[in-house]
Motif scaffolding. Structure first.
Motif, PDB file in Angstrom:
ATOM      1  N   GLU A 197      78.059  64.200  14.701  1.00  0.00           N
ATOM      2  CA  GLU A 197      77.100  63.161  15.617  1.00  0.00           C
ATOM      3  C   GLU A 197      76.481  61.970  14.570  1.00  0.00           C
ATOM      4  OE1 GLU A 197      75.043  61.546  18.635  1.00  0.00           O
ATOM      5  OE2 GLU A 197      76.800  62.923  18.698  1.00  0.00           O
ATOM      6  N   TRP A 206      79.081  59.621  12.753  1.00  0.00           N
ATOM      7  CA  TRP A 206      79.827  58.797  13.600  1.00  0.00           C
ATOM      8  C   TRP A 206      81.421  58.898  13.599  1.00  0.00           C
ATOM      9  CZ3 TRP A 206      77.385  53.199  15.048  1.00  0.00           C
ATOM     10  CH2 TRP A 206      76.132  53.818  15.447  1.00  0.00           C
ATOM     11  N   SER A 254      74.239  50.417  18.740  1.00  0.00           N
ATOM     12  CA  SER A 254      73.849  50.692  20.061  1.00  0.00           C
ATOM     13  C   SER A 254      75.105  50.538  21.117  1.00  0.00           C
ATOM     14  CB  SER A 254      72.638  50.237  20.635  1.00  0.00           C
ATOM     15  OG  SER A 254      72.242  50.835  21.920  1.00  0.00           O
ATOM     16  N   ARG A 296      78.332  52.223  20.580  1.00  0.00           N
ATOM     17  CA  ARG A 296      77.922  53.517  21.358  1.00  0.00           C
ATOM     18  C   ARG A 296      78.392  53.758  22.665  1.00  0.00           C
ATOM     19  NH1 ARG A 296      77.145  57.850  17.542  1.00  0.00           N
ATOM     20  NH2 ARG A 296      76.740  59.403  19.221  1.00  0.00           N
ATOM     21  N   SER A 297      77.682  52.798  23.262  1.00  0.00           N
ATOM     22  CA  SER A 297      78.221  52.646  24.699  1.00  0.00           C
ATOM     23  C   SER A 297      79.545  52.266  24.839  1.00  0.00           C
ATOM     24  CB  SER A 297      77.285  51.400  25.448  1.00  0.00           C
ATOM     25  OG  SER A 297      76.024  51.741  25.235  1.00  0.00           O
ATOM     26  N   LEU A 346      82.132  53.633  23.060  1.00  0.00           N
ATOM     27  CA  LEU A 346      82.602  54.847  22.983  1.00  0.00           C
ATOM     28  C   LEU A 346      82.682  55.745  24.116  1.00  0.00           C
ATOM     29  CD1 LEU A 346      81.753  55.934  19.219  1.00  0.00           C
ATOM     30  CD2 LEU A 346      83.690  55.326  20.043  1.00  0.00           C
ATOM     31  N   GLU A 347      81.161  55.590  24.928  1.00  0.00           N
ATOM     32  CA  GLU A 347      81.409  56.445  26.035  1.00  0.00           C
ATOM     33  C   GLU A 347      81.913  55.733  27.078  1.00  0.00           C
ATOM     34  OE1 GLU A 347      76.878  56.708  26.279  1.00  0.00           O
ATOM     35  OE2 GLU A 347      76.708  57.760  24.478  1.00  0.00           O
TER      36      GLU A 347
END
Length: 182
Positions: free
Chosen positions: A89, A92, A170, A173-174, A176-177
């Motif tokens: 986590e 990354w 940030s 990360r979005s 990735l999700e």
């Protein structure tokens, strides 16, 4: 093997980071590519060169792979040690990379596993005394490397850069999700 320096010096001997933006482009081949004229594209270029230099320095000076350094640095930052999942986590990176690095660091005597009192399925990873010494020595070199890269920036510019990179991070990360945009 011939290796080119990634950043050429300006004619006056100054580093590529300076006060004059147009002069910087002239010293950075590939900085501007038609239809890829995005700062995020350039972040990738900078990251690639930083990775290349980091990999070389870690291997030559410390006998570590980049993956091993990532694990060592994340575990060192956790006062009571941490799990492989926490390293994944924080760094990354994927599980397989962390798992291989943990096994290698254990073989080198730099990392040890302890029982996890709150979850018997996982181990708590801790630096050994040798691991702490390796981390401290490597950290000094890595700090000098990063300070050199930032030496042409004021503290305000450093803060702005950090803020902008955090905002891009940030968004990544979005992505990735949520998945890549079409």
């Amino acid at each position: 093997m011939h290796t080119e320096e990634p950043f050429a010096a300006a004619d006056d001997g100054t580093a590529a980071i300076g006060d004059d933006a147009p002069a910087k482009e002239a010293t950075l081949p590939g900085w501007t590519i038609d239809r890829l004229d995005y700062p995020t594209f350039r972040v990738g270029l900078v990251a690639k060169i930083m990775d290349r230099l980091t990999i070389r320095q870690l291997l030559e000076m410390d006998g570590l792979t980049y993956a091993e350094w990532r694990v060592l640095a994340r575990i060192a930052a956790m006062k009571d040690g941490g799990t492989a999942a926490q390293v994944v986590e924080l760094a990354w990176v994927d599980n397989a990379e962390v798992s291989r690095a943990i096994a290698s660091l254990e073989r080198k005597g730099l990392l040890e596993r302890r029982k996890n009192p709150s979850d018997r399925r996982t181990s708590i990873l801790m630096l050994t005394a040798s691991g702490r010494a390796c981390y401290d020595e490597t950290l000094q070199r890595r700090s000098r490397f990063h300070e050199r890269l930032l030496s042409g920036l004021s503290s305000e510019e450093r803060a702005t850069l950090d803020d902008l990179l955090a905002r891009i991070g940030s968004e990544l990360r979005s992505v990735l999700e949520d998945g890549l945009p079409d």
